[in-house]
Design a protein around this motif. Sequence first.
Motif, PDB file in Angstrom:
ATOM      1  N   GLU A  69     -43.590  -5.092 -11.817  1.00 41.26           N
ATOM      2  CA  GLU A  69     -44.025  -4.402 -11.462  1.00 41.26           C
ATOM      3  C   GLU A  69     -45.402  -3.624 -12.228  1.00 41.26           C
ATOM      4  OE1 GLU A  69     -41.056  -1.370 -12.169  1.00 41.26           O
ATOM      5  OE2 GLU A  69     -39.870  -2.067 -10.424  1.00 41.26           O
ATOM      6  N   GLU A  70     -45.571  -3.765 -13.209  1.00 41.26           N
ATOM      7  CA  GLU A  70     -46.597  -3.727 -14.479  1.00 41.26           C
ATOM      8  C   GLU A  70     -47.832  -4.426 -13.729  1.00 41.26           C
ATOM      9  OE1 GLU A  70     -48.846  -1.733 -17.565  1.00 41.26           O
ATOM     10  OE2 GLU A  70     -46.878  -1.021 -16.261  1.00 41.26           O
ATOM     11  N   LEU A  71     -47.316  -6.257 -13.634  1.00 42.38           N
ATOM     12  CA  LEU A  71     -48.329  -7.256 -13.044  1.00 42.38           C
ATOM     13  C   LEU A  71     -49.011  -6.642 -12.023  1.00 42.38           C
ATOM     14  CD1 LEU A  71     -49.540  -9.606 -13.057  1.00 42.38           C
ATOM     15  CD2 LEU A  71     -47.995 -10.549 -11.884  1.00 42.38           C
ATOM     16  N   LYS A  72     -48.655  -5.771 -10.569  1.00 43.34           N
ATOM     17  CA  LYS A  72     -48.614  -5.390  -9.621  1.00 43.34           C
ATOM     18  C   LYS A  72     -49.876  -4.590  -9.940  1.00 43.34           C
ATOM     19  CE  LYS A  72     -46.130  -5.868  -5.951  1.00 43.34           C
ATOM     20  NZ  LYS A  72     -45.683  -5.808  -5.229  1.00 43.34           N
ATOM     21  N   LEU A  73     -49.655  -3.361 -11.015  1.00 46.67           N
ATOM     22  CA  LEU A  73     -50.462  -1.957 -10.906  1.00 46.67           C
ATOM     23  C   LEU A  73     -51.468  -2.678 -11.635  1.00 46.67           C
ATOM     24  CD1 LEU A  73     -50.015   1.405 -11.058  1.00 46.67           C
ATOM     25  CD2 LEU A  73     -49.197   0.442 -13.673  1.00 46.67           C
ATOM     26  N   GLN A  74     -51.542  -2.905 -13.105  1.00 45.62           N
ATOM     27  CA  GLN A  74     -52.761  -3.277 -13.900  1.00 45.62           C
ATOM     28  C   GLN A  74     -53.928  -4.620 -12.796  1.00 45.62           C
ATOM     29  OE1 GLN A  74     -52.333  -4.662 -18.020  1.00 45.62           O
ATOM     30  NE2 GLN A  74     -50.483  -3.597 -17.883  1.00 45.62           N
ATOM     31  N   CYS A  75     -53.017  -5.636 -12.241  1.00 48.20           N
ATOM     32  CA  CYS A  75     -54.091  -6.478 -11.705  1.00 48.20           C
ATOM     33  C   CYS A  75     -54.504  -6.237 -10.454  1.00 48.20           C
ATOM     34  CB  CYS A  75     -53.556  -8.341 -12.056  1.00 48.20           C
ATOM     35  SG  CYS A  75     -53.526  -8.533 -14.013  1.00 48.20           S
ATOM     36  N   ASN A  76     -54.351  -5.309  -9.694  1.00 49.36           N
ATOM     37  CA  ASN A  76     -54.344  -4.745  -8.242  1.00 49.36           C
ATOM     38  C   ASN A  76     -55.735  -5.286  -7.103  1.00 49.36           C
ATOM     39  OD1 ASN A  76     -53.445  -3.831  -5.578  1.00 49.36           O
ATOM     40  ND2 ASN A  76     -54.619  -2.076  -6.068  1.00 49.36           N
ATOM     41  N   GLN A  77     -56.977  -5.407  -8.667  1.00 48.20           N
ATOM     42  CA  GLN A  77     -57.988  -6.239  -7.554  1.00 48.20           C
ATOM     43  C   GLN A  77     -58.117  -7.400  -7.748  1.00 48.20           C
ATOM     44  OE1 GLN A  77     -60.351  -3.645  -6.282  1.00 48.20           O
ATOM     45  NE2 GLN A  77     -58.325  -2.273  -6.681  1.00 48.20           N
ATOM     46  N   ILE A  78     -57.821  -7.901  -8.522  1.00 49.98           N
ATOM     47  CA  ILE A  78     -57.773  -9.076  -8.375  1.00 49.98           C
ATOM     48  C   ILE A  78     -56.284 -10.190  -8.541  1.00 49.98           C
ATOM     49  CG2 ILE A  78     -59.506  -9.390 -10.526  1.00 49.98           C
ATOM     50  CD1 ILE A  78     -56.854 -10.138 -12.662  1.00 49.98           C
ATOM     51  N   LEU A  79     -55.261  -9.613  -7.761  1.00 44.83           N
ATOM     52  CA  LEU A  79     -53.978 -10.151  -7.123  1.00 44.83           C
ATOM     53  C   LEU A  79     -53.967 -10.031  -5.530  1.00 44.83           C
ATOM     54  CD1 LEU A  79     -51.873 -11.671  -9.229  1.00 44.83           C
ATOM     55  CD2 LEU A  79     -50.608  -9.506  -8.506  1.00 44.83           C
ATOM     56  N   ARG A  80     -53.732 -11.356  -5.501  1.00 43.18           N
ATOM     57  CA  ARG A  80     -52.625 -10.609  -3.997  1.00 43.18           C
ATOM     58  C   ARG A  80     -51.169 -11.094  -3.538  1.00 43.18           C
ATOM     59  NH1 ARG A  80     -56.026  -8.276  -3.731  1.00 43.18           N
ATOM     60  NH2 ARG A  80     -58.218  -8.931  -2.022  1.00 43.18           N
ATOM     61  N   SER A  81     -50.639 -10.715  -3.536  1.00 44.00           N
ATOM     62  CA  SER A  81     -49.226 -11.159  -3.076  1.00 44.00           C
ATOM     63  C   SER A  81     -47.915 -11.025  -2.273  1.00 44.00           C
ATOM     64  CB  SER A  81     -48.465  -9.502  -4.018  1.00 44.00           C
ATOM     65  OG  SER A  81     -49.082  -8.872  -5.019  1.00 44.00           O
ATOM     66  N   ILE A  82     -47.530 -11.672  -2.288  1.00 45.24           N
ATOM     67  CA  ILE A  82     -46.593 -12.439  -1.133  1.00 45.24           C
ATOM     68  C   ILE A  82     -45.275 -12.110  -1.798  1.00 45.24           C
ATOM     69  CG2 ILE A  82     -46.474 -14.272   0.316  1.00 45.24           C
ATOM     70  CD1 ILE A  82     -49.063 -15.260  -0.182  1.00 45.24           C
ATOM     71  N   GLU A  83     -44.148 -11.720  -0.570  1.00 45.35           N
ATOM     72  CA  GLU A  83     -42.817 -11.127  -0.877  1.00 45.35           C
ATOM     73  C   GLU A  83     -42.187 -11.907   0.064  1.00 45.35           C
ATOM     74  OE1 GLU A  83     -39.935  -7.799  -0.526  1.00 45.35           O
ATOM     75  OE2 GLU A  83     -40.683  -6.866  -2.138  1.00 45.35           O
ATOM     76  N   VAL A  84     -41.572 -12.612  -0.559  1.00 42.69           N
ATOM     77  CA  VAL A  84     -40.131 -13.780  -0.180  1.00 42.69           C
ATOM     78  C   VAL A  84     -39.529 -12.801   0.155  1.00 42.69           C
ATOM     79  CG1 VAL A  84     -39.450 -15.699   0.270  1.00 42.69           C
ATOM     80  CG2 VAL A  84     -41.542 -15.583  -0.857  1.00 42.69           C
TER      81      VAL A  84
END
Length: 489
Positions: A69-84
Amino acid sequence: MAVFAAGMIKAELRGKHFLCRTAASFVSARIGIIPKAPIFPKDLGINKERNGGLIVVGSYVPKTTKQVEELKLQCNQILRSIEVSVAKVAMSSTEEREEEISRAAEMADIFLTARKDTLIMTSRELITGKTPSESLEINFKVSSALVEIVRRISTKPRYILAKGGITSSDLATKALEAKCAKIVGQALAGVPLWQLGPESRHLGVPYIVFPGNVGDNSALAELVKSWARAFNVYNLEGVEAVVAAAEEEQSPAILQIHPGALKQGGIPLVACCISAAEQASVPITVHFDHGTSKHDLVEALELGFDSVMVDGSHLSFTENVSYTKFVAFFAHSKGVLVEAELGRLSGTEDDLTVEDYEARLTDVKQAQEFIDETGIDALAVCIGNVHGKYPASGPNLRLDLLKDLYALSSKKGVLLVLHGASGLPKELIKECIEHGVRKFNVNTEVRKAYMDSLSNSKKDLVHVMASAKEAMKAVIAEKMHLFGSAGKA
């Protein structure tokens, strides 16, 4: 930790025996390894690697969930998320499981190629079976799905981070086919950094083993940020000038990025243009100009451009058709419009020079075959127009040729584009519009306005930027009126 390890050694000397389930930090203290500073990408020489990093999270412990949760919050601009979806890979039909695995692997390939650090994570809702054996079966299906997803990713990541003990082991041995590994240090305290053996896939890619219960809530985010790349945005003033002029004049506009500008500004330049277009109050699109290689064009298609120009003008006619057809098919599958050039313009643009003797006018008969074979949406014509400055005698455009090309293109539903529109007089612009030109490319005059503004002394950088923006905006606004797009938004 060192005090605890010393106490354990004393107890062992008195005949005590211990079975330890612990993290790497205890092992270091127990055997007396001197702590070393964390290892960063620059230490491994991977700073120039182009693809994104791959983060795979399978652990379900509460700490991991909070770290994600913290990763997605802090790195939203540089990260792309794929939820399986755990429900799809563990509780649904074979077809749904396969579809979910294929979707995740395909998206990961796209994001990694587009240089985005990519997070693959299982859905956070814990699903258990009615019995311990059913729960074990669910865990196995989830783990094997993650293995299969990583196995199918063809793009070589800049680094791989596996979160969770079982996840780390399975991905290394099954997905990456590693049989041995060398521990080269730590990426973070308690987080080993491996170098997989030569038999593994993606040889040389750093493999970070991040246990589920290690670190505080921000540890994962801090680690990913330390492994992310940094870029400088190139010419924000230019983007702002186009959008500001378009909004003031109520005109649609196209933000174009040349390969030379993309090389300088990187992904942030594209992101800046896309963001500016999305937030503008008038229609703005983002276009990749003069793509002379398949690699650059495929990369552009993954970065979110609305349209691309396939420039095969340096090729033979047959090669140009083949090249343009390939890119057009791929672009259209993504809903991206395609412009292509037939003939060749002389002049200089962004350090690319074509001499006069290399220039070729567009052939009408070839244009018909070219349009039919490639399926393009817009044709950049060569009718005597040039990149850069026109000679002192002025432009000498073949309007008769343009008229014939318009007669052909209008039947095919293809728009005409005129590069080298800087310096064309009002009367000539009007005639070009009457003969079907629907997109004018203006570069030289805008760049000149920018450079001229720099000669005026300013006290501060922000004043220099503001002056450059206003100078370019004035030229752009004038062109919008000249082309007849003002008031058409």
